[in-house]
Design an enzyme around this catalytic site. Structure first.
Site, PDB file in Angstrom:
ATOM      1  N   TYR A   1       0.876  -1.178   0.000  1.00  0.00           N
ATOM      2  CA  TYR A   1       0.000   0.000   0.000  1.00  0.00           C
ATOM      3  C   TYR A   1       0.912   1.226   0.000  1.00  0.00           C
ATOM      4  CZ  TYR A   1      -3.884  -3.011   1.110  1.00  0.00           C
ATOM      5  OH  TYR A   1      -4.831  -3.982   1.047  1.00  0.00           O
TER       6      TYR A   1
ATOM      7  N   HIS B   1      -4.109  -2.436  -7.972  1.00  0.00           N
ATOM      8  CA  HIS B   1      -5.293  -3.192  -7.570  1.00  0.00           C
ATOM      9  C   HIS B   1      -6.443  -2.316  -7.113  1.00  0.00           C
ATOM     10  CE1 HIS B   1      -7.198  -6.935  -6.560  1.00  0.00           C
ATOM     11  NE2 HIS B   1      -6.199  -7.487  -7.191  1.00  0.00           N
ATOM     12  N   HIS B   2      -6.152  -1.331  -6.273  1.00  0.00           N
ATOM     13  CA  HIS B   2      -7.193  -0.335  -6.008  1.00  0.00           C
ATOM     14  C   HIS B   2      -6.570   0.989  -5.598  1.00  0.00           C
ATOM     15  CE1 HIS B   2      -7.303  -1.930  -1.689  1.00  0.00           C
ATOM     16  NE2 HIS B   2      -7.136  -0.637  -1.505  1.00  0.00           N
TER      17      HIS B   2
ATOM     18  N   HIS C   1      -2.982   0.426  -3.868  1.00  0.00           N
ATOM     19  CA  HIS C   1      -2.687  -0.953  -3.471  1.00  0.00           C
ATOM     20  C   HIS C   1      -2.064  -1.656  -4.684  1.00  0.00           C
ATOM     21  CE1 HIS C   1      -4.642  -5.175  -2.560  1.00  0.00           C
ATOM     22  NE2 HIS C   1      -3.329  -5.227  -2.686  1.00  0.00           N
TER      23      HIS C   1
ATOM     24  N   HIS D   1     -17.172  -1.379   2.890  1.00  0.00           N
ATOM     25  CA  HIS D   1     -15.736  -1.627   3.063  1.00  0.00           C
ATOM     26  C   HIS D   1     -15.443  -2.557   4.240  1.00  0.00           C
ATOM     27  CE1 HIS D   1     -11.446  -0.818   2.859  1.00  0.00           C
ATOM     28  NE2 HIS D   1     -11.445  -0.514   4.139  1.00  0.00           N
TER      29      HIS D   1
ATOM     30  N   HIS E   1     -12.171  -5.881   5.170  1.00  0.00           N
ATOM     31  CA  HIS E   1     -10.867  -6.374   4.705  1.00  0.00           C
ATOM     32  C   HIS E   1     -10.972  -7.853   4.330  1.00  0.00           C
ATOM     33  CE1 HIS E   1      -8.360  -2.862   6.595  1.00  0.00           C
ATOM     34  NE2 HIS E   1      -9.088  -2.496   5.572  1.00  0.00           N
TER      35      HIS E   1
ATOM     36  N   MET F   1     -12.205  -4.150   9.233  1.00  0.00           N
ATOM     37  CA  MET F   1     -13.039  -2.942   9.284  1.00  0.00           C
ATOM     38  C   MET F   1     -14.474  -3.352   8.975  1.00  0.00           C
ATOM     39  SD  MET F   1     -10.872   0.071   7.451  1.00  0.00           S
ATOM     40  CE  MET F   1      -9.280   0.599   8.077  1.00  0.00           C
TER      41      MET F   1
END
EC number: 1.14.17.-
Length: 531
Positions: A121, A153-154, A225, A307, A309, A382
């Protein structure tokens, strides 16, 4: 080539079998020197045990092809001609209403060395360049460096504190790292999210993201990411985002509210659980105060990002009005951590004083032997919903955390050292936990599935501490108060699927898919229709 595309399914041994109930219908097929296109349709719910119902949840589409037709002996092995993509097939597309001549600015990484490790990240701070007068951002697009489509990836864009200065702009840094700059910790509100497989985000015609005034984001943090499972060395990346804006103002400013579970160790999930449910409350008390003061007529939600994980399996955003449950605001029963973007609501939803919202997250920890803790890393968890709404009000977070003392009593803790001088704090008694932190004590407890289920029941009923925040770390007066979670049916009961028979092709919604296959010139002679 006379082979007709047919409806097949696969078993656990990955063997293709012809489906006795044929639910896929070829609409048309065409072919040229580079592409084969098959367009087919099917019912969303087919009543066929070999078909998956298509809902608003994420769908993982798997594709594979061979250059030769499927023969009598069965399928030909596809080799490397295969792939997978997460999609939201029913997420309505926004109409493009933008002029190509609109100004834009880019937030892009500058020669980031991507480490030769699985997941990285990378965080970089930016200052919004438009600062003289109010403009509206109308669209955000990904700018992915050519050849890096599978590496990036994001991308998340967070709004940071406006009390920062330009010295924070000099460096990028690995996110969630112990040496991460403190300024990154002020960037908590997501204002944009893109994930692999996703497109750009277009605001509705009557709404825009305001930039250029004192109340608007001045500093933003871009989190990229990188996914490098083959540990490739020497990769340098310059990907990022393009923000398209206009001086012609829209009617409303967009706002973002982070709702759900405050990210904290007070949110925890036992190991070995095939199913564990956490709830984050945007409480009636917080919405009463903030909406009552700022917007008694309510706010209008037009898009939602759900959202969690890696342990996340499903997320539902529940909406209650005066205690009565409404239709789900948003949901994803097939949550994919690697595919996160705002989903547009089919119809805008009004949130009023007297409403409350519950983010319900389902997790699986069957492959874990230690507790999973609420936190920033992907191995932490999260449970959040980001609501995009208008008109913007001074409410950025509407969340909760469950009481910790009853969680500790569950594992037999009697006493902790007070005043609390360390975090996580230290346990005084009983003897088996003496001088352990509560994290160590929770890991020491022998969790079984039945203990985990009892713990889950307890956690969902615990009083919650209310988080009700304004921008720039100010708080509504309800912040820090304790509230009881509402008496509701748990978990949310999904509506039964009404499926239609395959003979009734036009009595329910259809999904038409376009299947495009790129073919190299050298194999053109072999092409027939693909399955």
């Amino acid at each position: 080539a006379s082979a007709e595309p047919r409806d097949y399914f696969t078993d656990e041994n990955r063997v293709l079998k012809k489906d006795p109930q044929q639910d896929y219908h070829l609409e048309y097929a065409m072919e040229n020197s580079t592409h084969t296109i098959l367009a087919f349709s099917r019912e969303l719910h087919t009543c066929d045990a070999n078909d998956k119902s298509i809902t608003e949840s994420t769908v993982r589409v798997i594709w594979a092809y061979h250059h030769k037709d499927m023969g009598e002996a069965g399928q030909n092995y596809h080799g490397s001609n295969r792939g997978t993509k997460s999609l939201r097939l029913l997420n309505p597309e926004k109409e493009e209403v933008l002029s190509a001549s609109l100004p834009y600015f880019d937030l892009t990484n500058k020669d980031v060395p991507v480490p030769d490790k699985d997941t990285t990240y990378w965080c970089q701070m930016f200052k919004i360049p438009v600062q003289h007068e109010k403009h509206h951002v109308t669209k955000v697009e990904p700018l992915i460096q050519k050849g890096h489509e599978n590496l990036v990836h994001h991308i998340l864009l967070y709004q940071c504190s406006s009390n920062l200065n330009d010295s924070v702009l000099d460096y990028g840094h690995e996110c969630y790292h112990p040496n991460m700059p403190d300024s990154f910790l002020t960037c908590e509100t997501v204002i944009f999210a893109w994930a692999i497989g996703g497109e750009g985000f277009t605001y509705p015609p009557h709404v825009g993201l305001s930039i250029g005034t004192a109340a608007d984001p001045q500093f933003v943090l871009m989190e990229v990411h990188y996914d490098n499972p083959s540990y490739t060395e020497g990769l340098i990346d310059n990907s990022g985002l393009r923000l398209i804006y206009t001086p012609v103002l829209r009617k409303y400013d967009a706002g973002v509210i982070e709702a759900g579970l405050w990210v904290s160790l007070f949110h925890n999930i036992p190991p070995g659980m095939p199913e564990f449910v956490s709830e984050g409350h945007c409480t009636l008390e917080c919405l009463e105060e903030a909406l009552g003061a700022e917007r008694p007529a309510g706010i209008h939600v037009f898009a939602v990002l759900l959202h969690a994980h890696l342990a996340g399996r499903a997320i539902r955003m529940r909406h209650f009005h005066n205690g009565e449950e409404q239709k789900l605001l948003a949901y994803d029963d097939e949550f994919d951590f690697n595919f996160q973007e705002f989903q547009y609501l089919k119809e805008e939803r009004t949130i009023l004083p007297g409403d409350n919202l519950i983010t319900e997250c389902h997790y699986s920890t069957v492959d874990r032997i230690r507790m999973t803790w609420g936190g920033l890393s992907t191995r932490n968890e999260m449970c959040l919903s980001y609501l995009l709404y208008y008109p913007r009000i001074n409410l950025t977070r509407c969340a909760s955390i469950p009481d910790i003392m009853e969680q500790l009593q569950f594992i037999g803790v009697k006493e902790i050292y007070r005043p609390v001088r360390t975090w996580p704090f230290i346990i005084k008694s009983p003897k088996q936990y003496k001088n352990l932190s509560f994290m160590d004590a929770m890991n020491k407890f022998k969790w079984s599935r039945s203990e985990g289920l009892s713990y889950n029941e307890l956690v969902l009923k615990l009083p919650v501490n209310v988080r009700c925040s304004k921008t720039d770390n100010a708080e509504w007066s309800i912040q820090g108060m304790t509230a009881l979670p509402p008496e509701i049916e748990r978990p949310y009961k999904t509506e039964p699927v009404i499926c239609s028979s395959s003979s009734c092709l036009h009595c329910s919604l259809f999904l038409t898919l376009l299947f495009v296959v790129c073919v190299t010139a050298s194999t053109i002679g072999n092409i027939g229709p693909f399955v």
